[in-house]
Design a protein around this motif. Structure first.
Motif, short mmCIF file in Angstrom:
data_model
loop_
_atom_site.label_atom_id
_atom_site.label_comp_id
_atom_site.label_asym_id
_atom_site.label_seq_id
_atom_site.Cartn_x
_atom_site.Cartn_y
_atom_site.Cartn_z
N TYR A 44 0.78 -1.24 0.00
CA TYR A 44 0.00 0.00 0.00
C TYR A 44 0.81 1.29 0.00
O TYR A 44 0.70 2.09 0.91
CB TYR A 44 -0.99 -0.01 1.18
N PHE A 52 -5.59 -0.89 -5.17
CA PHE A 52 -6.57 -1.53 -4.28
C PHE A 52 -7.95 -0.89 -4.46
O PHE A 52 -8.96 -1.60 -4.49
CB PHE A 52 -6.13 -1.47 -2.82
N TYR A 61 -14.52 -8.80 -7.65
CA TYR A 61 -14.15 -8.60 -6.25
C TYR A 61 -15.38 -8.15 -5.45
O TYR A 61 -15.70 -6.97 -5.36
CB TYR A 61 -12.99 -7.59 -6.13
N GLY A 167 -13.48 -4.19 6.30
CA GLY A 167 -12.84 -4.53 5.04
C GLY A 167 -12.32 -5.95 4.96
O GLY A 167 -11.86 -6.39 3.91
N GLY A 168 -12.38 -6.67 6.05
CA GLY A 168 -11.86 -8.03 6.03
C GLY A 168 -10.36 -8.10 6.21
O GLY A 168 -9.74 -9.15 5.98
N ASN A 172 -6.07 -10.93 6.61
CA ASN A 172 -4.67 -10.89 6.17
C ASN A 172 -3.69 -11.28 7.28
O ASN A 172 -2.50 -11.40 7.05
CB ASN A 172 -4.29 -9.49 5.64
N TYR A 212 -9.72 -13.00 -6.78
CA TYR A 212 -8.29 -12.68 -6.67
C TYR A 212 -7.56 -12.94 -7.99
O TYR A 212 -6.32 -12.90 -8.03
CB TYR A 212 -7.67 -13.48 -5.51
N GLU A 288 0.66 -12.63 0.35
CA GLU A 288 -0.54 -12.34 1.15
C GLU A 288 -1.31 -13.62 1.44
O GLU A 288 -1.36 -14.51 0.60
CB GLU A 288 -1.47 -11.37 0.40
N SER A 290 -5.37 -14.38 2.74
CA SER A 290 -6.63 -13.72 3.03
C SER A 290 -7.58 -14.81 3.51
O SER A 290 -8.12 -15.59 2.72
CB SER A 290 -7.16 -13.02 1.78
C1 AVJ Z 1 -7.28 -5.73 2.34
C2 AVJ Z 1 -8.33 -7.68 3.15
C3 AVJ Z 1 -9.55 -6.17 1.96
O1 AVJ Z 1 -7.63 -9.69 1.48
O2 AVJ Z 1 -9.25 -9.31 0.09
C4 AVJ Z 1 -7.56 -7.65 -2.36
C5 AVJ Z 1 -6.68 -7.24 0.04
N1 AVJ Z 1 -5.72 -8.60 -1.82
N2 AVJ Z 1 -7.13 -8.36 -3.41
C6 AVJ Z 1 -8.30 -8.93 0.76
C7 AVJ Z 1 -6.66 -7.81 -1.34
C8 AVJ Z 1 -6.01 -8.92 -3.09
C9 AVJ Z 1 -7.98 -7.45 0.73
N3 AVJ Z 1 -8.21 -6.78 2.04
#
Ligand code: AVJ
Length: 328
Positions: A44, A52, A61, A167-168, A172, A212, A288, A290
């Motif tokens: 970020y 994002f 998404y 935002g979930g 992460n 994703y 990452e 999620s």
């Molecule tokens: C930051 C948790 C809302 O994990 O879905 C979005 C980041 N990574 N697409 C997620 C994310 C790839 C996102 N959040």
């Protein structure tokens, strides 16, 4: 016309409770040993935040628009239950979701103040100004800092705080990291405070996969952006276009995993410390996770950190959860 003189946005720096690893620390630890991995927070920078934002508007998404629609539906109930004097939002970004909560505050004559907590001062001020324009009664007390560095110095300016973590983003964090974070949050909170936690839910793997792996390739660019950040910040020379975006749903761990896979061998030089990273074709970096929760696994995580579930709101399909919890 409203001609009242408005107070400027107050912006307070929140001191760190503990030192957090630097980017170089995380790179040294995460890339020079296998399996290679990096913390998700480094996506970020300005470009990454823009990407994002684009992700949030992609047809595939679903989480952002689903959470947003759910918040629109249940904010009244949340505010009626929590009756906050202050809404503290961790990782507030552009505060786009907060709008529904504040609208509900206005409706309930509950003129809460808003304390967005984020790393970026400019974004805090921009988001704060926008909200004050929409809600002239609103007092914004922005908090700049890193919530990952601890909450010991986060000001408690009232006895009824609604602490929102939306935002979930909790997804992460690993299970251990989530537990540590929620426990720390619990310790910060008083008996009349409430936690509002947004989390994505497990669903058909093909839907998760699509979210994703968007057709437009925005998530791929977002993923590769972490290499751009490393190139810039650490004077490295990752050949960014030679790393393939690879995201999959791991049903055993119930998590999306994003990887960058080297499409050919590269010796990556780091100006910092004269380090050299040797990657062969096919080497991967996990950038990452999620996590995707069930209703039960989400509630268990929240309870284990010392909360009681007050209300668990869920969207219609695709499933997304908002949990309102109180400290026990
Ligand atoms: C930051 C948790 C809302 O994990 O879905 C979005 C980041 N990574 N697409 C997620 C994310 C790839 C996102 N959040």
């Amino acid at each position: 016309m409203n001609t009242a003189i408005r107070l400027p946005i107050v912006c307070e720096a929140v001191a760190a409770t503990r030192a957090v690893p630097s980017l170089w620390d995380d790179v040294a630890r995460g890339l020079f040993t296998t399996p290679r991995q990096l913390p998700a927070k480094y996506f970020y920078d300005e470009r990454g935040s823009q990407l994002f934002d684009q992700i949030c508007n992609l047809p595939e998404y679903y989480p952002t628009r689903t959470e947003n629609a759910l918040l629109a539906e249940v904010s009244d109930d949340i505010i009626a239950r929590a009756r906050p004097a202050t809404i503290i939002e961790l990782g507030s970004g552009m505060s786009r979701k907060t709008h529904h909560l504040l609208k509900a505050c206005a409706k309930h004559d509950c003129h809460a103040s808003y304390a967005p907590f984020d790393v970026c001062d400019e974004v805090l001020l921009l988001a704060g100004a926008r909200l004050m324009h929409e809600f002239p009664w609103l007092k914004v007390h922005a908090l700049s800092g890193d919530y990952g560095a601890g909450l010991d110095h986060l000001p408690r300016r009232s006895e009824r705080n609604l602490v929102a973590f939306l935002g979930g983003t909790i997804g992460n964090f690993t299970a251990a990291e989530s537990h540590a974070f929620l426990t720390e949050l619990r310790a910060f909170m008083g008996p009349d405070d409430r936690l509002l936690l947004g989390a994505d839910r497990v669903k058909r793997p093909d839907m998760l996969h699509a979210a994703y792996n968007d057709c437009a390739g925005v998530t791929a660019e977002f993923n590769r952006n972490v290499l751009r950040v490393i190139n810039r910040e650490l004077g490295a020379d990752f050949d960014v276009e030679r790393y393939a975006h690879y995201a999959l749903f791991n049903p055993v761990e119930s998590q999306i995993e994003m990887h960058l896979v080297a499409m050919r061998a590269q010796r990556v030089k780091f100006a910092i410390n004269d380090a050299l990273l040797e990657l062969v074709e096919g080497d991967s970096i996990r950038t990452e996770i999620s996590r995707k929760f069930t209703r039960a696994s989400l509630e268990a995580m929240v309870r284990d950190a010392g909360f009681a579930i007050e209300q668990h709101y869920e969207s219609r399909a695709p499933a997304f959860s908002l949990v309102l919890a109180r400290p026990t």
